[in-house]
Design a protein around this motif. Sequence first.
Motif, short mmCIF file in Angstrom:
data_model
loop_
_atom_site.label_atom_id
_atom_site.label_comp_id
_atom_site.label_asym_id
_atom_site.label_seq_id
_atom_site.Cartn_x
_atom_site.Cartn_y
_atom_site.Cartn_z
N ALA A 143 0.67 -1.33 -0.10
CA ALA A 143 0.05 0.05 -0.09
C ALA A 143 0.73 1.42 -0.05
CB ALA A 143 -0.89 0.03 1.33
N GLN A 144 2.08 1.10 0.13
CA GLN A 144 3.05 2.33 0.31
C GLN A 144 3.31 2.71 -1.21
OE1 GLN A 144 6.50 1.70 2.76
NE2 GLN A 144 5.35 0.43 4.29
N VAL A 145 3.19 1.89 -2.04
CA VAL A 145 3.57 2.15 -3.52
C VAL A 145 2.50 2.16 -4.48
CG1 VAL A 145 5.78 1.47 -3.16
CG2 VAL A 145 4.30 -0.30 -3.93
N ALA A 146 1.34 1.32 -4.08
CA ALA A 146 -0.11 1.33 -4.89
C ALA A 146 -1.22 1.01 -4.12
CB ALA A 146 0.33 0.11 -5.86
N PRO A 147 -2.36 1.25 -4.80
CA PRO A 147 -3.63 1.02 -4.22
C PRO A 147 -3.90 -0.47 -3.95
CG PRO A 147 -3.98 2.56 -6.04
CD PRO A 147 -2.49 2.29 -6.11
N THR A 148 -4.14 -0.79 -2.81
CA THR A 148 -4.13 -2.25 -2.21
C THR A 148 -5.43 -2.49 -1.49
OG1 THR A 148 -1.77 -1.90 -1.91
CG2 THR A 148 -2.71 -3.77 -0.90
N VAL A 149 -5.73 -3.66 -1.97
CA VAL A 149 -6.94 -4.29 -1.17
C VAL A 149 -6.65 -5.66 -0.75
CG1 VAL A 149 -8.84 -3.00 -2.58
CG2 VAL A 149 -7.81 -5.28 -3.35
N VAL A 150 -7.27 -6.07 0.27
CA VAL A 150 -7.25 -7.50 0.81
C VAL A 150 -8.43 -8.29 0.62
CG1 VAL A 150 -6.96 -8.70 2.80
CG2 VAL A 150 -5.83 -6.68 2.76
N PHE A 151 -8.44 -9.59 -0.01
CA PHE A 151 -9.86 -10.24 -0.38
C PHE A 151 -9.61 -11.48 -0.61
CE2 PHE A 151 -12.20 -12.18 -4.15
CZ PHE A 151 -13.28 -11.58 -3.88
N GLY A 152 -10.40 -12.44 -0.43
CA GLY A 152 -10.33 -13.85 -0.23
C GLY A 152 -11.45 -14.67 0.15
N PRO A 153 -11.49 -15.91 -0.13
CA PRO A 153 -12.50 -16.74 0.38
C PRO A 153 -12.03 -17.29 2.02
CG PRO A 153 -10.97 -18.38 -0.85
CD PRO A 153 -10.51 -16.74 -0.95
#
Length: 371
Positions: free
Chosen positions: A322-332
């Motif tokens: 997230a320090q270098v790019a838009p970031t998301v957390v996702f998963g089952p």
Amino acid sequence: MSFDPVEFLEAAVQTPSHEDVTEMRDLLVETLESADADCGVEVDDAGNTVAVRDSGREGPHVVLNTHIDTVPPHVEFERVSGGGGADGGGDIVRGRGSCDAKGPLAALLAAFLGTAPEHGRVTLAVTPDEETNSTGAAALDFDPAPDAVVVGEPTELDVCNAAKGRFQATVTVRGANAHAAEPQSGVNAVRAAGDLLAALDDFGEREDTPDPSAQLGAPTLTPTTIEGGTATNQVPAECSFVVDRRSVPPETAEGFRSALAEHLRERAPAAVGVEVALAERDTPFLAAFETPEDDPVVRALREASGGAVRPFGAATEASYFAQVAPTVVFGPGSLADDEGAVAHSPREYVRLAEVERAGEAVEATLATLLC
């Protein structure tokens, strides 16, 4: 060769990776090479498995990341039809790592192998050591830099665009030894530590405390372990306790340490020494992060998954990306359900339908971002 995420998941859960990830990494590399000989899979010096699918045309660079290490002890694999979880619905796979994070890994693999980007590239970067010191993630260096990152963790198919950070510090309290029959002749470090533990309660009332985040709320500070004294008939000269800090932006690890040291020093008697030291790490602490809800990767994944947009419940290596790019957390999968803990627990499981839906959602997101 077609890729079956459920088949891979079943093999992965039966491959131990709680003490050594080598066997699990070999399975991952063999799977990638069998499914796509042209993806250029490599294992770098830090043990990261990296593969790339490149369109050959200019465009965004999207990174898919998760980890292959799990926590001990190993839990036996089991596939259960029509059961599992709080509501008892759907086929599940049980076993250590099924939820955290081999289910998310299977989903990201399906999306990566199912994507033929029209523009730009997609990189799959799978790390070791996430559950301890994050040496793999800290060593990753992408060229070109990513424009978006999806980190696979159990989120119940919600799109997590923020998470608190985690810092750890040890507070050492020093006094002076004396015979317990003459306590007034010494300085009792254990007694002083008790007062300083109570002083943690108003640490959040300092003027320099970060304001609560609209998404993450207020930071938390929790004492977790304590030790002190060397003899039962002696006034103890030293006592120490560990604190867990769940941070919100823009607090840094050093900023937290400095503020806590000042706060406790103000509460301690002059005869008592107080020292606050951050836990020793070769890698940066996991800091808090927030990605705007209107960012393209958040919008695309929300539309594809149908999940809610919310913070993630634990600190994660998404902090680094997230320090270098838009970031998301996702998963089952889920960290916990109505019956209690799921991830890192003896009842760890993941729903197979969620694994398949997660893969489809990430693949659709890649199609949107790389069209």
